[in-house]
Design an enzyme around this catalytic site. Structure first.
Site: not given
Ligand code: IPE
Ligand code: MG
Length: 231
Positions: A2, A6, A19, A47-49, A51, A113, A176-177
């Protein structure tokens, strides 16, 4: 993983640049995991969210996944890494699905791995899918409800046959998870860092690992019991 957005904002750049920078952190993380002899590394890529994000961001992420696979898989294969993808892969576009299938096939025999990548993945989705499969087995008379225990249930999950994660690392400062491996994380040690994903590096990974090894894992036992079984 994450904090890409930002990170980009901090640099005055567009989110997709974050990204892109995040892919570099993936490469470094996979290298450290292999060097440290970690058996399994599961990355939560989408994540599924996710989208729900603006269409433009979703499609640039999908293109980035294809590009990263195109660029990285040969090297991963040379390094004996076995790639597996988990999630609702049927939701992905044909081009990406093809790259995923190719890279899984290419690395299937590797013994180093195990790198799992969760795409279009949600912990609740995973659990519901498992329940649905057990319910249809039961309806078909292949399984009695009393046969269902934790082991049988886990065998229906996306990461069946893989040990539960020992350590969860989340970058980007949130604690959070967010619907990751809900079942498997039951006994995981949790490590949260403010470091944004593109800045996650070897030193930060090692900090998380050092914290992990300092933990006494009791699984319900007392500390004395755990100490006694060590000797
Ligand atoms: C990467 O970070 C997570 C992905 C879904 C690729 P974010 O895109 O959630 O970055 P922030 O939280 O906006 O900084
Ligand atoms: Mg994020």
């Amino acid at each position: 993983m994450d904090g890409n957005g930002r990170w980009a904002r901090k640099q005055g750049k567009a989110r997709h640049k974050g990204h892109r920078e995040g892919v570099k952190a993936v490469r470094a993380t996979v290298e450290v995991a292999a060097e440290r002899g970690i058996g399994y590394l599961t990355l939560f890529a989408f994540s599924s969210e996710n989208w729900r994000r603006p269409e433009e961001e979703v499609s640039s992420l999908m293109s980035l996944f294809v590009e990263a696979l195109r660029r990285e898989v040969a090297e991963l294969h040379r390094n004996n890494v076995r790639l597996r993808f988990v999630g609702a892969l049927e939701q992905l576009n044909d081009g990406l699905r093809k790259k995923i299938a190719e890279s899984e096939r290419m690395t299937a025999g590797n013994t180093g791995l195990n790198l799992n990548i969760a795409v279009a993945y949600g912990g609740r989705w995973d659990i519901v899918k498992a329940v649905r499969s057990l319910a249809s087995k039961s309806a078909a008379g292949e399984l009695h409800s009393s046969d269902i225990d934790e082991e049988v249930f886990a065998s229906e999950l996306q990461l069946a046959g893989i040990p539960d994660p020992d350590l969860l690392i989340r970058t980007g400062g949130e604690q959070r998870i967010s619907n990751f491996l809900l079942w498997g994380l039951a006994y995981a040690e949790l490590w949260f860092t403010d470091v944004l994903w593109p800045e996650f590096d070897k030193a930060e990974f090692d900090k998380a690992l050092a914290d992990y090894v300092s933990k006494q894992r009791r699984y319900g036992h007392t500390g004395d019991q755990v100490e006694a079984t060590k000797c």
